[in-house]
Enzyme design. Structure first.
Site, PDB file in Angstrom:
ATOM      1  CG  HIS A   1     145.213  45.590  20.648  1.00 26.43           C
ATOM      2  ND1 HIS A   1     145.557  45.676  21.977  1.00 26.43           N
ATOM      3  CD2 HIS A   1     146.334  45.871  19.949  1.00 26.43           C
ATOM      4  CE1 HIS A   1     146.835  46.004  22.071  1.00 26.43           C
ATOM      5  NE2 HIS A   1     147.339  46.129  20.861  1.00 26.43           N
TER       6      HIS A   1
HETATM    7  C1  UD1 Z   1     148.737  49.385  16.867  1.00 28.33           C
HETATM    8  C2  UD1 Z   1     150.182  48.894  17.085  1.00 28.33           C
HETATM    9  C3  UD1 Z   1     150.234  48.009  18.321  1.00 28.33           C
HETATM   10  C4  UD1 Z   1     149.634  48.707  19.521  1.00 28.33           C
HETATM   11  C5  UD1 Z   1     148.226  49.149  19.175  1.00 28.33           C
HETATM   12  C6  UD1 Z   1     147.561  49.884  20.313  1.00 28.33           C
HETATM   13  C7  UD1 Z   1     151.563  48.507  15.080  1.00 28.33           C
HETATM   14  C8  UD1 Z   1     152.148  47.479  14.226  1.00 28.33           C
HETATM   15  N1  UD1 Z   1     150.633  48.091  15.972  1.00 28.33           N
HETATM   16  O1  UD1 Z   1     147.937  48.247  16.582  1.00 28.33           O
HETATM   17  O2  UD1 Z   1     151.583  47.710  18.604  1.00 28.33           O
HETATM   18  O3  UD1 Z   1     149.607  47.815  20.610  1.00 28.33           O
HETATM   19  O4  UD1 Z   1     148.304  50.026  18.040  1.00 28.33           O
HETATM   20  O5  UD1 Z   1     146.277  50.221  20.011  1.00 28.33           O
HETATM   21  O6  UD1 Z   1     151.907  49.670  14.957  1.00 28.33           O
HETATM   22  N2  UD1 Z   1     141.386  51.772  13.755  1.00 28.33           N
HETATM   23  C9  UD1 Z   1     140.319  52.620  13.909  1.00 28.33           C
HETATM   24  N3  UD1 Z   1     140.544  53.828  14.507  1.00 28.33           N
HETATM   25  C10 UD1 Z   1     141.786  54.213  14.933  1.00 28.33           C
HETATM   26  C11 UD1 Z   1     142.866  53.327  14.742  1.00 28.33           C
HETATM   27  C12 UD1 Z   1     142.645  52.114  14.159  1.00 28.33           C
HETATM   28  O7  UD1 Z   1     139.177  52.317  13.553  1.00 28.33           O
HETATM   29  O8  UD1 Z   1     141.921  55.336  15.462  1.00 28.33           O
HETATM   30  C13 UD1 Z   1     141.142  50.448  13.162  1.00 28.33           C
HETATM   31  C14 UD1 Z   1     141.435  50.419  11.680  1.00 28.33           C
HETATM   32  O9  UD1 Z   1     140.493  49.658  11.051  1.00 28.33           O
HETATM   33  C15 UD1 Z   1     142.755  49.717  11.593  1.00 28.33           C
HETATM   34  C16 UD1 Z   1     142.743  48.806  12.802  1.00 28.33           C
HETATM   35  O10 UD1 Z   1     141.984  49.503  13.780  1.00 28.33           O
HETATM   36  O11 UD1 Z   1     142.901  49.036  10.399  1.00 28.33           O
HETATM   37  C17 UD1 Z   1     144.117  48.498  13.338  1.00 28.33           C
HETATM   38  O12 UD1 Z   1     144.866  49.706  13.522  1.00 28.33           O
HETATM   39  P1  UD1 Z   1     146.469  49.709  13.342  1.00 28.33           P
HETATM   40  O13 UD1 Z   1     146.994  51.061  13.626  1.00 28.33           O
HETATM   41  O14 UD1 Z   1     146.808  49.075  12.044  1.00 28.33           O
HETATM   42  O15 UD1 Z   1     146.979  48.676  14.405  1.00 28.33           O
HETATM   43  P2  UD1 Z   1     146.519  48.378  15.903  1.00 28.33           P
HETATM   44  O16 UD1 Z   1     145.864  47.059  15.939  1.00 28.33           O
HETATM   45  O17 UD1 Z   1     145.776  49.544  16.469  1.00 28.33           O
END
Ligand code: UD1
Length: 361
Positions: free
Chosen positions: A207
């Site tokens: 991811h």
């Molecule tokens: C975040 C953490 C990362 C961790 C990862 C574990 C930061 C900078 N990054 O990254 O360190 O390894 O979590 O998963 O804090 N989304 C959904 N549903 C959810 C959550 C996210 O659809 O419940 C999608 C959204 O489109 C979002 C994208 O995933 O924009 C990324 O989510 P985000 O929380 O920004 O970062 P992660 O890549 O999950």
């Protein structure tokens, strides 16, 4: 009596907070606990399922910050969290790991004069293009108490000028959760449900923006996985960020033996990890869990903030190019397994040491 406010936000936070809360709950005379969920992760299978599998209490407060750019997400955490700190006035705020919620809440604490304890302090990849590295560096600088999982983390903190009396080497809290829940995970026989045989498949998680946000890199990785899946089944629970990126590649997975499934809860993922022939990942925590379990791990990154997993454990780094991933997987599958050493204080007792330390300061 200490009033402790715990922060969770994203998936990797839950198995780190659960053992600390469980340990503090054994001492109601010493600890009054509150749980705040920032809502950085919000899908059922990225959040709620972990509360169920880890037997965590429902959060007292949910901030509902959701997704967004780093600035938006961190700012939303800060604006929503500040009134809670002022309302509850905790003696300590506990933040874990390195996600945006960790830094956002730590910053609010520093600016409201609230003491903050950072669990999993001191890890360094020395790669500031990783958002988590920036979160780690800044959180550690403004924390009042730093709980480290390994001695290399202590050295990193000392070299950055952190006062030695703030640093407490307690071991790995995520391994506390693993030790406690492995028997329950094994009862679930997840690999059989998926038609896989023990030690007969590769488990994949990816991811990191560096692997999934660039379409050429992502295509190359998927191609390597599809190719190896002709020889060994590959199971890939897909993170929402990765799911979106795969969709936007506008191509169906090239081979049906590459099984893309929804993200899994803690117990099922642990069971699958334990029975895998090889794990391919870019996660931080999974490098540690595979080391503890003695399962070979190939990490598609150029560096790691967890160097013990390379020197004492089962982890190897590999470049994310198609040919490197493919060669790395073939090589790992062909190697004899060695029995890894379990790093010092990765023994299921880290949360006990954390409670003892916070009562002493
Ligand atoms: C975040 C953490 C990362 C961790 C990862 C574990 C930061 C900078 N990054 O990254 O360190 O390894 O979590 O998963 O804090 N989304 C959904 N549903 C959810 C959550 C996210 O659809 O419940 C999608 C959204 O489109 C979002 C994208 O995933 O924009 C990324 O989510 P985000 O929380 O920004 O970062 P992660 O890549 O999950």
């Amino acid at each position: 009596m200490l009033k402790i406010m715990h922060i969770v936000g994203a998936r990797p936070n839950f198995p780190k907070v659960a053992p600390i809360m469980a340990e503090m709950a054994k001492r109601p005379d010493c600890f009054d606990q509150l749980l705040v969920h920032t809502g950085q992760h919000y899908d059922y299978d990225m959040s709620q399922i972990f509360f169920e599998h880890l037997e965590m209490p429902e959060p007292n407060e949910f901030l509902n910050v959701g997704s967004g750019s780093h600035a938006v997400q961190t700012a939303n955490v800060m604006t929503a969290f500040e009134p809670l700190v002022l309302k509850y006035r905790p003696d300590w705020v506990f933040v874990v790991g390195d996600v945006n919620s960790t830094l956002g809440c730590a910053l609010v604490c520093a600016k409201t004069g609230t003491r903050v304890a950072h669990v999993e302090a001191g890890l360094r990849s020395r790669d500031r293009t990783m958002p988590e590295e920036v979160n780690r560096l800044l959180t550690d600088q403004i924390s009042d108490l730093l709980f480290t999982p390994s001695k290399d983390a202590d050295e990193n903190l000392l070299s950055e000028g952190i006062e030695p009396n703030k640093i407490h080497f307690v071991g790995n809290v995520m391994i506390d959760t693993l030790v406690k829940l492995l028997p329950k995970a094994l009862e679930r026989q997840k690999q059989q449900d998926l038609g896989l045989t023990t030690k007969g498949y590769i488990l994949v998680t990816l991811h990191r923006p560096s692997n999934v946000d660039d379409s050429t890199t992502l295509r190359g990785i998927l191609q390597a996985l599809a190719e190896i899946s002709r020889e060994v089944p590959v199971i890939f629970p897909v993170h929402p960020r990765t799911r979106q990126r795969i969709r936007s590649l506008n191509q169906t997975p090239p081979n049906m033996t590459l099984q893309l499934i929804d993200p899994l809860g803690y117990l099922d993922f642990l069971a699958l990890m334990n029975a895998a022939a090889l794990v391919v990942t870019d996660s931080g925590g999974i490098q540690e869990e595979t080391t503890y379990l003695g399962v070979p791990c190939l990490t598609a990154r150029q560096n790691t903030e967890r160097p013990l997993t390379l020197t004492e454990g089962t982890n190897r780094l590999v470049d994310s190019r198609y040919e490197d991933i493919l060669a790395g997987m073939k090589d790992s599958l062909g190697r004899q397994r060695t029995v890894p050493r379990r790093p010092e204080l990765w023994d299921g007792q880290a949360a006990t040491r954390i409670c003892a330390s916070v009562l002493r300061v």
